[in-house]
Design a protein around this motif. Structure first.
Motif, PDB file in Angstrom:
ATOM      1  N   SER A   1       0.851  -1.189   0.000  1.00 41.56           N
ATOM      2  CA  SER A   1       0.000   0.000   0.000  1.00 41.56           C
ATOM      3  C   SER A   1       0.885   1.236   0.000  1.00 41.56           C
ATOM      4  CB  SER A   1      -0.936   0.002   1.212  1.00 41.56           C
ATOM      5  OG  SER A   1      -0.201   0.085   2.402  1.00 41.56           O
ATOM      6  N   GLY A   2       0.287   2.346  -0.408  1.00 38.47           N
ATOM      7  CA  GLY A   2       1.036   3.591  -0.463  1.00 38.47           C
ATOM      8  C   GLY A   2       0.203   4.679  -1.097  1.00 38.47           C
ATOM      9  N   SER A   3       0.887   5.699  -1.584  1.00 37.15           N
ATOM     10  CA  SER A   3       0.200   6.825  -2.213  1.00 37.15           C
ATOM     11  C   SER A   3      -0.403   6.383  -3.546  1.00 37.15           C
ATOM     12  CB  SER A   3       1.181   7.973  -2.461  1.00 37.15           C
ATOM     13  OG  SER A   3       2.097   7.618  -3.483  1.00 37.15           O
ATOM     14  N   ARG A   4      -1.358   7.132  -3.988  1.00 37.34           N
ATOM     15  CA  ARG A   4      -2.010   6.803  -5.258  1.00 37.34           C
ATOM     16  C   ARG A   4      -0.996   6.737  -6.400  1.00 37.34           C
ATOM     17  NH1 ARG A   4      -7.561   9.080  -7.741  1.00 37.34           N
ATOM     18  NH2 ARG A   4      -7.362   8.054  -9.751  1.00 37.34           N
ATOM     19  N   GLU A   5      -0.107   7.701  -6.467  1.00 34.52           N
ATOM     20  CA  GLU A   5       0.880   7.751  -7.546  1.00 34.52           C
ATOM     21  C   GLU A   5       1.804   6.542  -7.509  1.00 34.52           C
ATOM     22  OE1 GLU A   5       0.327  10.295  -5.374  1.00 34.52           O
ATOM     23  OE2 GLU A   5      -0.848  11.579  -6.711  1.00 34.52           O
ATOM     24  N   ALA A   6       2.263   6.160  -6.325  1.00 33.62           N
ATOM     25  CA  ALA A   6       3.162   5.013  -6.204  1.00 33.62           C
ATOM     26  C   ALA A   6       2.471   3.719  -6.614  1.00 33.62           C
ATOM     27  CB  ALA A   6       3.679   4.896  -4.769  1.00 33.62           C
ATOM     28  N   ILE A   7       1.225   3.551  -6.189  1.00 34.35           N
ATOM     29  CA  ILE A   7       0.493   2.320  -6.506  1.00 34.35           C
ATOM     30  C   ILE A   7       0.122   2.295  -7.989  1.00 34.35           C
ATOM     31  CG2 ILE A   7      -1.521   0.916  -5.955  1.00 34.35           C
ATOM     32  CD1 ILE A   7       0.732   1.000  -3.804  1.00 34.35           C
ATOM     33  N   GLU A   8      -0.212   3.445  -8.575  1.00 33.24           N
ATOM     34  CA  GLU A   8      -0.460   3.491 -10.017  1.00 33.24           C
ATOM     35  C   GLU A   8       0.775   3.031 -10.781  1.00 33.24           C
ATOM     36  OE1 GLU A   8      -1.619   7.560 -10.673  1.00 33.24           O
ATOM     37  OE2 GLU A   8      -3.753   7.095 -10.496  1.00 33.24           O
ATOM     38  N   SER A   9       1.934   3.468 -10.343  1.00 38.10           N
ATOM     39  CA  SER A   9       3.194   3.052 -10.967  1.00 38.10           C
ATOM     40  C   SER A   9       3.407   1.543 -10.820  1.00 38.10           C
ATOM     41  CB  SER A   9       4.360   3.821 -10.327  1.00 38.10           C
ATOM     42  OG  SER A   9       5.575   3.417 -10.879  1.00 38.10           O
ATOM     43  N   ASP A  10       3.095   1.009  -9.644  1.00 45.20           N
ATOM     44  CA  ASP A  10       3.228  -0.432  -9.415  1.00 45.20           C
ATOM     45  C   ASP A  10       2.271  -1.232 -10.300  1.00 45.20           C
ATOM     46  OD1 ASP A  10       5.149   0.080  -7.479  1.00 45.20           O
ATOM     47  OD2 ASP A  10       3.764  -0.176  -5.795  1.00 45.20           O
TER      48      ASP A  10
END
Length: 94
Positions: A68-77
């Motif tokens: 889990s994390g920020s929206r931007e980080a998870i979008e990248s994942d």
């Protein structure tokens, strides 16, 4: 002349209280379990044991919240998982 209400603190409060996002990896009939564990090790840097545990959860439960994390980080994942050929989505934690 009317004074404008100060909305900036409300915006900051909303952004700091935003709930984290989760990366969900879904089971599929295409990728080998060993490959899924490999992706978890190579992309996220998980230990072999942690990668195996998460892969088995994907296999047995049909999906797994990998991180889990920020929206931007998870979008990248999510995009990275798609690049590896894995089925992944994101959802905001409840």
């Amino acid at each position: 002349m009317t004074a404008m209400p100060d909305v900036l603190p409300e915006v900051e409060t909303a952004s700091t209280s935003e709930k984290p996002w989760r990366l969900i990896v879904w089971n599929d009939p295409v990728n080998l379990m060993s490959y899924v564990a490999y992706v978890f090790r190579s992309y996220f840097g998980f230990t072999a044991e942690k990668a195996e545990q998460l892969m088995l959860q994907v296999h047995h439960d049909g999906f797994c919240a990998v991180r889990s994390g920020s929206r931007e980080a998870i979008e990248s994942d999510v995009q990275a998982m798609h690049g590896f050929g894995l089925n992944a989505t994101m959802t905001q934690e409840a």
